[in-house]
Design an enzyme around this catalytic site. Structure first.
Site, short mmCIF file in Angstrom:
data_model
loop_
_atom_site.label_atom_id
_atom_site.label_comp_id
_atom_site.label_asym_id
_atom_site.label_seq_id
_atom_site.Cartn_x
_atom_site.Cartn_y
_atom_site.Cartn_z
N ASP A 6 9.34 1.11 -3.30
CA ASP A 6 8.29 1.52 -2.61
C ASP A 6 8.37 0.85 -1.43
OD1 ASP A 6 4.66 1.59 -3.23
OD2 ASP A 6 5.78 1.80 -1.52
N LYS A 33 2.53 4.69 6.01
CA LYS A 33 1.84 3.76 7.15
C LYS A 33 2.70 4.04 8.42
CE LYS A 33 0.59 0.37 3.74
NZ LYS A 33 -0.57 0.23 3.71
N TYR A 38 1.51 -3.16 -5.74
CA TYR A 38 0.43 -1.86 -5.73
C TYR A 38 1.32 -0.89 -5.05
CZ TYR A 38 -3.59 0.88 -4.09
OH TYR A 38 -4.27 1.81 -3.86
P1 KE4 Z 1 -1.94 4.80 0.65
O1 KE4 Z 1 -2.10 5.97 -0.23
O2 KE4 Z 1 -2.88 3.85 1.00
O3 KE4 Z 1 -1.36 5.42 1.94
O4 KE4 Z 1 -0.42 4.04 0.07
C1 KE4 Z 1 -0.66 3.23 -0.88
C2 KE4 Z 1 0.52 2.17 -1.05
C3 KE4 Z 1 1.73 2.35 -1.59
N1 KE4 Z 1 2.72 1.62 -1.78
C4 KE4 Z 1 2.43 0.18 -1.14
C5 KE4 Z 1 3.30 -0.72 -1.24
C6 KE4 Z 1 1.33 0.12 -0.40
O5 KE4 Z 1 0.90 -1.08 0.19
C7 KE4 Z 1 0.20 1.15 -0.33
C8 KE4 Z 1 -1.25 0.76 0.31
N2 KE4 Z 1 -1.51 -0.49 0.80
C9 KE4 Z 1 -2.75 -0.90 0.72
C10 KE4 Z 1 -2.83 -2.34 1.53
N3 KE4 Z 1 -2.08 -3.20 0.70
C11 KE4 Z 1 -3.66 0.11 1.56
C12 KE4 Z 1 -4.97 -0.42 2.28
C13 KE4 Z 1 -6.04 0.22 1.31
O6 KE4 Z 1 -5.86 0.28 0.28
O7 KE4 Z 1 -7.10 0.40 2.01
#
Ligand code: KE4
Length: 427
Positions: free
Chosen positions: A239, A267, A144
């Site tokens: 990523d 993060k 993801y």
């Molecule tokens: P954000 O847009 O949520 O800050 O980041 C997206 C993203 C991009 N790349 C990776 C590898 C990620 O894990 C994420 C977001 N992670 C999720 C949980 N695995 C965020 C939690 C959520 O969606 O509320």
């Protein structure tokens, strides 16, 4: 445990916010109970609005590696806020954080700050397309990368190589440009690269997957991607939104000794405030506006509060001891969980890398999305509830990573294992 206030707030939230939450996974849909509403957190603990305390392994999905409400972060915010919270103009803080990021990730010769991981990935993909003049991207099933349209795509059915949307609202014409391969399947990547010569702008990968549960790269996988990209002029995009500053100060690139062409972060570099970043080789990043013709912008990019929290966080993390400590805690927890499950004949597989782990309810090994999906998600849901009843707050999905922080104590880990012993007996 009494959770009346959480339930009342959830009912109210449902009238105002889709699903009552501002991000889907928070809704506990995979668990089938109303979500907890959180009141406060400190260190490794989190309290819900009914006053119940939990040892927290969500850690805001990764950012809280130093523990919640860390004094150094709070001091940084108290110092920065009175000077104003946003200017929409450059500040020295952005230079400081970009410099720290570049020291940790030498492949990120230039860095652009944005406000989320999604924004970082969307922008980096646009840079890869702008730099190569190619339209296709290749991603891996189960990985993801945020909710950018090109990434909400799944493998076409059967032999179809073109991606199809896995969300309403994503145009088929766009999804077609996203190719997918199973994680750790270099052969499939080679086939696609041969099938679409000089058409693939980038290969985007979570160098350690976290979004199908934690899955480390197989031997030679990342090296193979690096080689394929070098041979075919494809941009290798790591990523590292989860793994950056999580598995090592320099992320997976430091851990495995492989440099990406472009890297996305998020993060941890915001210390709990909204920050994302993307960056890489100068020859690619100089394509970004206002220097080059790849447009990307953001009102709150480089926000001073977020920069201050990020700088303070990296200050805490930049000592070598930090990752030795995190590794020890992660291995301890993973090994004890396996022992506990074995003693109660519960089939599990536990994958762990410094600071993150996932307990899969399947024999394993779990090395890609297909093997992860063999997990018994109903058993996971029962386990989650049992652990929550004992004051352990886990990610509410089988396909997420547990995050260990510097604030988790030996007592926390041992309490978690005791809770596992009880939960494994009951599920
Ligand atoms: P954000 O847009 O949520 O800050 O980041 C997206 C993203 C991009 N790349 C990776 C590898 C990620 O894990 C994420 C977001 N992670 C999720 C949980 N695995 C965020 C939690 C959520 O969606 O509320």
């Amino acid at each position: 445990m009494n959770r009346k206030r959480s339930i009342a707030l959830y009912r109210r939230a449902l009238q105002l916010i889709p699903g009552g939450v501002n991000s889907p996974v928070r809704a506990f849909k995979a668990i089938g109970i109303p979500p907890l509403f959180i009141d406060r957190a400190k260190g490794s603990k989190i309290w819900d609005v009914d006053g119940n305390a939990y040892i927290d392994y969500v850690g805001s999905w990764g950012p809280m590696i130093m523990g919640h409400a860390h004094p150094k972060i709070l001091t940084a915010l108290k110092k920065t806020a009175p000077k104003g919270t946003s200017f929409g103009a450059p500040t020295s803080l952005e230079i400081e954080l970009a410099n720290e990021v570049r020291k940790a990730f030498p492949s990120m010769e230039m860095v652009r700050m944005v406000s989320s991981g999604t924004e970082a990935v969307m922008s980096a993909i646009r840079v890869a397309r702008g730099y190569t003049g190619r339209d296709k991207i290749l991603k891996f099933e189960g990985c993801y990368h945020g909710h950018g349209d090109s990434l909400l795509v799944k493998a076409g059915s059967g032999a179809a190589t073109f991606g199809i949307p896995n969300s309403f609202g994503v145009p088929e014409d766009l999804a077609r440009h996203t190719l997918t391969a199973p994680y750790n399947d270099l052969e499939r990547v080679r086939i696609l690269a041969n099938q679409f010569p000089e058409q693939i702008a980038c290969i985007i990968v979570e160098p350690i997957a976290g979004n199908m549960g934690a899955i480390p790269p197989g031997k030679g996988f990342l090296e193979g991607l690096r080689r394929i990209c070098d041979e075919r002029g494809i941009v290798l995009l790591f990523d590292e939104v989860i793994t950056g500053f999580r598995v090592a100060y320099g992320g997976a690139q430091e851990l495995y000794g492989i440099q990406a062409d472009l890297t996305c972060l998020g993060k941890i570099i915001g210390g709990g405030l909204p920050v994302g970043a993307y960056g890489g080789m100068e020859k690619m990043m100089e394509k970004v506006a206002p220097v080059g013709g790849v447009y990307q912008a953001g009102t709150l990019s480089g926000n001073p509060m977020a920069m201050a929290a990020g700088i303070a966080t990296l200050e805490i993390l930049k000592t070598k001891k930090v990752y030795k400590d995190l590794e020890k805690k992660t291995v301890y927890l993973a090994e004890r969980i396996c022992e506990s499950a074995d003693e109660r004949s519960v089939p599990v597989a536990v994958n762990q890398v410094t600071g993150m782990l996932t307990l899969f309810f399947t024999e394993g090994p779990v090395r890609d999305y297909a093997t992860a999906k063999k997990s018994d998600t109903k058993r996971f849901a029962r386990f989650f509830i049992e652990m929550m009843e004992q004051g352990i707050y886990l990610p509410p999905s089988q396909f997420e990573a547990w995050f260990i922080s510097l604030a988790h104590t030996q007592k926390d880990l041992d309490k978690t294992i005791e809770a596992c012993n009880t939960a494994f007996k009951k599920i």
